[in-house]
Design a protein around this motif. Sequence first.
Motif, short mmCIF file in Angstrom:
data_model
loop_
_atom_site.label_atom_id
_atom_site.label_comp_id
_atom_site.label_asym_id
_atom_site.label_seq_id
_atom_site.Cartn_x
_atom_site.Cartn_y
_atom_site.Cartn_z
N ARG A 138 1.55 -1.19 -0.31
CA ARG A 138 0.15 0.00 0.03
C ARG A 138 0.96 1.18 0.20
N TYR A 139 0.33 2.43 -0.43
CA TYR A 139 1.15 3.18 -0.84
C TYR A 139 1.67 4.35 0.69
N SER B 130 5.78 4.01 1.75
CA SER B 130 5.81 6.28 2.08
C SER B 130 6.52 6.22 3.54
N ARG C 255 4.78 5.96 -13.35
CA ARG C 255 4.13 5.35 -12.06
C ARG C 255 3.54 4.17 -12.03
N PHE D 181 8.08 -0.17 -4.04
CA PHE D 181 7.54 1.39 -4.98
C PHE D 181 6.43 1.33 -6.26
N ALA E 121 3.22 0.46 -4.67
CA ALA E 121 2.26 1.72 -4.07
C ALA E 121 1.97 2.91 -5.81
N ASN E 122 2.31 2.65 -6.20
CA ASN E 122 1.76 3.22 -6.81
C ASN E 122 0.90 2.72 -7.97
N ASP F 43 -1.60 1.85 -6.09
CA ASP F 43 -2.75 1.52 -4.93
C ASP F 43 -3.61 2.78 -5.56
N ALA G 139 -4.38 5.62 -3.76
CA ALA G 139 -4.13 7.06 -4.08
C ALA G 139 -4.14 7.57 -5.36
N HIS H 152 3.44 10.38 -7.68
CA HIS H 152 4.37 8.91 -7.93
C HIS H 152 5.64 8.98 -6.84
#
Lengths: 64, 421
Positions: free
Chosen positions: B51-52, B56, B283, B315, B318-319, B321, B324, B340
């Motif tokens: 997850r973003y 992060s 992204r 990463f 995350a991009n 998710d 986000a 991103h």
Amino acid sequence: MKVSIDPALCQGHSRCFALAPELFDVDDYGMASVIGDGTVPPALQHKARLAMSNCPEFAITIEE
Amino acid sequence: MTTEPVAEWASDYDVFDPAYVTDPYPIWAELRETCPIAHTDRWGGSWLPTRYADVSAIAHDIAHFSSRGIAVIPPPAAGEADPGGITFVLPPIGTDPPVHTWSRRLLLPWFSHRRVDGYEATARELCNRLIDEFIETGTADAAAQYAQQIPVRIIGMTLGVPDEMSDTFTGWVRDLLEFAHDDDRRGKARIALITYLLQQLEKRRTDPGDDLISELLHTEIDGQPVSDSHTLGIAALTLIAGVDTTWSGIGSSLWHLATHPADRQRLVDEPDLLPVAIEEFLRAYSPVTMGRIVHEDIEVQGCPMKAGDRLLLNFPAANRDPEAFDRPEEVIIDRQINRHVAFGAGIHRCAGSNLARMELRIAVETWLQRIPDFALAEGAEVTWAGGQVRGPRSIPVMFPVGSRTAAAPDAGCSAQTALAS
């Protein structure tokens, strides 16, 4: 509209400079700063919002 | 080495599994829903957030997550066989403050906007020269003959090493990253790279040039010279991090355009959109996953992480998710809101991101100018590499035959000009 950057959050991604060079500058380390006092002319308000919504560090704030 | 196919991603994932390398997106989507921080015992064990918000937060939490181990799998017998008594670390990305702080400050100006602007003409010439080699044939491998050839030559300029070393560098970097699960290849490449860079250090000590290695050899930090280990590490990092990564990004972008004709045509018609489209490619097809070592015991989202555990900052996941990004699985080349983290987040944000973005933009722009109409070749088999850096390694494409540019200037000469400026 006024734009500002939290220097403690900026990590030098330079997204703001790429999207709105009229409003932001970056130094040789990538650290961004607002040009002037951060007042955004109406014609650049869209660019200011773009810069804010592309900052991965959430370092840009806009006061409407 | 473990080669069993993965059946259970939440508790037994493998970032080198062919399914993960080829199509990781459904795996991440399932993990985000069912087990947002996965764990595996493979390759020495690691944690994998998807997850973003988690990725992060962990990237910013340098108190609990150290960068002293950034590889996705631990190195074999770290340091024992390194030549020259060198302690092989990669500052700044493979270090924590305080080494990170001063080494990053030395490195960043080499990749500032101003410096990168000076490399742009050289990059464009290089791209044109590469295209000249295949444009009259109507077919090419957009990964091997184009994307792979670009970043290594630009990075070679910053290090002041000759152009003819490019294929050798590419081989070493692939062995270190793409074949990191092969102890023999990884170990040999590591020793070859260290040996080569040590020779370069000796050469520059007496015969300095306008390059990063020469500058580091003649720089003092708090009145002390930068150690050879650190100089070598910074040079090695520049090479390792500046080659596979950007090449993967260029390749993924061209693969997308070869397989999405409407996006390709729109960028031909609206070239000004390209910088925004590049961010979307970054992204959607983020190449890089970075490792961290848990510094002290901590619980994250219910996962009991112990000091010394490895964690992979995912990463790329995350991009994608949905928390986000709006419609994250769609590639929207004019996406307006795009925070991103393809270049990471926090104090280890990719030091070469300006250079990578420039290379991506020039590579795609030049390709579209010269070869606006292209698609995957019939029966093309696109292959992908994964693990630490994900991207296509072969993209057979076909296109209407074009003509070579008239008298393309020699890129080797202009490389020197760009450096001198």
